[in-house]
Design an enzyme around this catalytic site. Structure first.
Site, short mmCIF file in Angstrom:
data_model
loop_
_atom_site.label_atom_id
_atom_site.label_comp_id
_atom_site.label_asym_id
_atom_site.label_seq_id
_atom_site.Cartn_x
_atom_site.Cartn_y
_atom_site.Cartn_z
N GLY A 136 2.63 -1.00 4.43
CA GLY A 136 2.64 0.41 4.03
C GLY A 136 4.07 0.89 3.86
O GLY A 136 4.72 0.65 2.84
N GLY A 137 4.60 1.53 4.90
CA GLY A 137 5.92 2.16 4.85
C GLY A 137 7.01 1.28 4.23
O GLY A 137 7.77 1.74 3.37
N HIS A 187 -9.89 1.69 4.74
CA HIS A 187 -8.61 1.91 5.42
C HIS A 187 -8.83 2.97 6.51
O HIS A 187 -9.60 3.91 6.33
CB HIS A 187 -7.56 2.38 4.41
CG HIS A 187 -6.19 2.39 5.01
ND1 HIS A 187 -5.76 3.40 5.84
CD2 HIS A 187 -5.17 1.50 4.95
CE1 HIS A 187 -4.53 3.12 6.25
NE2 HIS A 187 -4.15 1.98 5.73
N GLU A 213 -6.17 -4.21 10.81
CA GLU A 213 -5.11 -3.21 10.96
C GLU A 213 -5.42 -2.37 12.19
O GLU A 213 -6.19 -1.39 12.08
CB GLU A 213 -5.07 -2.28 9.74
CG GLU A 213 -4.73 -2.95 8.45
CD GLU A 213 -4.10 -1.94 7.49
OE1 GLU A 213 -2.92 -2.08 7.18
OE2 GLU A 213 -4.77 -0.98 7.08
N ASN A 221 0.85 -1.18 0.00
CA ASN A 221 0.00 0.00 0.00
C ASN A 221 0.89 1.24 0.00
O ASN A 221 1.43 1.62 1.03
CB ASN A 221 -0.90 -0.04 1.25
CG ASN A 221 -1.76 1.21 1.39
OD1 ASN A 221 -1.88 2.00 0.45
ND2 ASN A 221 -2.37 1.38 2.56
N TRP A 222 1.02 1.83 -1.18
CA TRP A 222 1.92 2.98 -1.31
C TRP A 222 1.28 4.28 -0.80
O TRP A 222 1.94 5.31 -0.75
CB TRP A 222 2.34 3.16 -2.78
CG TRP A 222 3.26 2.08 -3.28
CD1 TRP A 222 3.85 1.10 -2.53
CD2 TRP A 222 3.69 1.88 -4.63
NE1 TRP A 222 4.63 0.30 -3.34
CE2 TRP A 222 4.55 0.75 -4.64
CE3 TRP A 222 3.43 2.53 -5.84
CZ2 TRP A 222 5.15 0.27 -5.80
CZ3 TRP A 222 4.03 2.05 -7.01
CH2 TRP A 222 4.89 0.93 -6.97
N LYS A 223 -0.02 4.22 -0.51
CA LYS A 223 -0.76 5.42 -0.05
C LYS A 223 -0.50 6.56 -1.05
O LYS A 223 -0.48 6.31 -2.26
CB LYS A 223 -0.36 5.78 1.37
CG LYS A 223 -0.42 4.57 2.31
CD LYS A 223 -0.29 4.89 3.76
CE LYS A 223 -0.37 3.61 4.57
NZ LYS A 223 -0.41 3.81 6.00
N SER A 231 2.66 -1.63 10.55
CA SER A 231 4.09 -1.72 10.90
C SER A 231 4.72 -3.07 10.57
O SER A 231 5.58 -3.55 11.32
CB SER A 231 4.30 -1.38 12.38
OG SER A 231 4.00 -0.02 12.60
N GLY A 268 2.00 2.61 10.96
CA GLY A 268 3.05 3.62 10.86
C GLY A 268 3.73 3.96 12.18
O GLY A 268 4.44 4.97 12.27
P1 PGA Z 1 2.37 0.69 7.74
O1 PGA Z 1 0.96 0.92 7.02
O2 PGA Z 1 2.91 -0.63 7.24
O3 PGA Z 1 3.21 1.85 7.31
O4 PGA Z 1 2.11 0.65 9.20
C1 PGA Z 1 0.06 -0.14 6.81
C2 PGA Z 1 -1.22 0.37 6.25
O5 PGA Z 1 -1.64 1.49 6.59
O6 PGA Z 1 -1.87 -0.30 5.44
#
Ligand code: PGA
Length: 254
Positions: free
Chosen positions: A237-238, A98, A171, A9-11, A216, A177
């Protein structure tokens, strides 16, 4: 073995040019990663990049996902992107609900259920994100929040003989994050509850719903998480913004 989902998920961390450049720079390596047996890699860039990424990865085993979709059929919904368009640009997955959408766009559980309806009518697998805030977590309300979030979605499939392809991503908002993840034991208990709840509401057909974890996930935290027996994938994500980190997660031993 069911394929394990690795969803990137690159957001909106990258711009359009950066997303396309990332996909071109790591093109061969991403395709190689997608060939890993029993793994499905899903790239979720922002809307603008879906069509060019589809061109880059069509006829490979990499899958494409959107980060959201309109709750409505094509019509007067300025600024939205409908499920039909997502299907036309090659999306086979789409995130909905999300926590960033829930809080930043005041999304309700009912609205999310409408998005699920749109997606399944275009044969796109919804990845339905659920999770409690840190306040609710501290108050011991995790399971009641998850139940509330799932209710309008499960109501779509009451008495269904067969289910479309669906994934539920747990999540916890406090894990997104932050570098903090629930312990494997807490996760095991939460997934056991989710499975039992799905079984109670939908019966044995619910077995094919994929359960994913997000929040995370990186090379270190992922080690214990991906070994959880009831887990069918991770939403990253990150760590998905750095190709090497994402590859390391996909290569962790399950
Ligand atoms: P994160 O994000 O891995 O940066 O915690 C996950 C997400 O929001 O899907």
């Amino acid at each position: 073995m069911k394929p394990f989902l690795y969803v990137a998920n690159w957001k909106t961390n990258f711009s359009f040019n950066q997303e396309v450049a990332f996909a071109k720079e790591h093109h061969a390596e991403l395709i190689e990663l997608g060939k890993k047996p029993a793994a499905t890699i899903v790239l979720c860039p922002s809307f603008c990049s879906l069509a060019p990424l589809h061109e880059l990865f069509k006829n490979t085993s990499l899958a494409l996902g959107a980060q959201d979709c309109s709750a409505y059929k094509p019509g007067a919904h300025t600024g939205q992107v409908n499920a039909q368009s997502l299907a036309e640009v090659g999306c086979t997955y789409c995130l909905v609900g999300h926590s960033e959408q829930r809080t930043q766009c005041q999304e309700t559980n009912e609205h999310i259920a409408q998005k699920v309806t749109q997606l399944i009518s275009h044969k796109i697998t919804p990845i339905i994100c659920i999770g409690e805030t840190s306040k609710d977590h501290r108050a011991g309300k995790t399971l009641s929040i998850l139940e509330e979030q799932l209710t309008p979605i499960l109501a779509l499939f009451n008495h269904a003989q067969a289910l479309p392809s669906l994934a539920i991503a747990y999540e916890p908002v406090w894990a997104i994050g932050t570098g903090t993840t629930p312990t494997p034991d807490t996760l095991h208990k939460t997934y056991t509850w989710i499975r039992a709840h799905l079984q109670q509401k939908l019966g044995h057909v619910s077995q094919k719903i994929k359960l994913i974890y997000g929040g995370s996930v990186d090379e270190k935290t992922g080690l214990d998480i991906i070994k959880l027996t009831d887990l069918d994938g991770v939403l990253v994500g990150g760590a998905s913004l750095d190709f090497q980190k994402f590859k390391n997660i996909v290569e962790l031993q399950r």
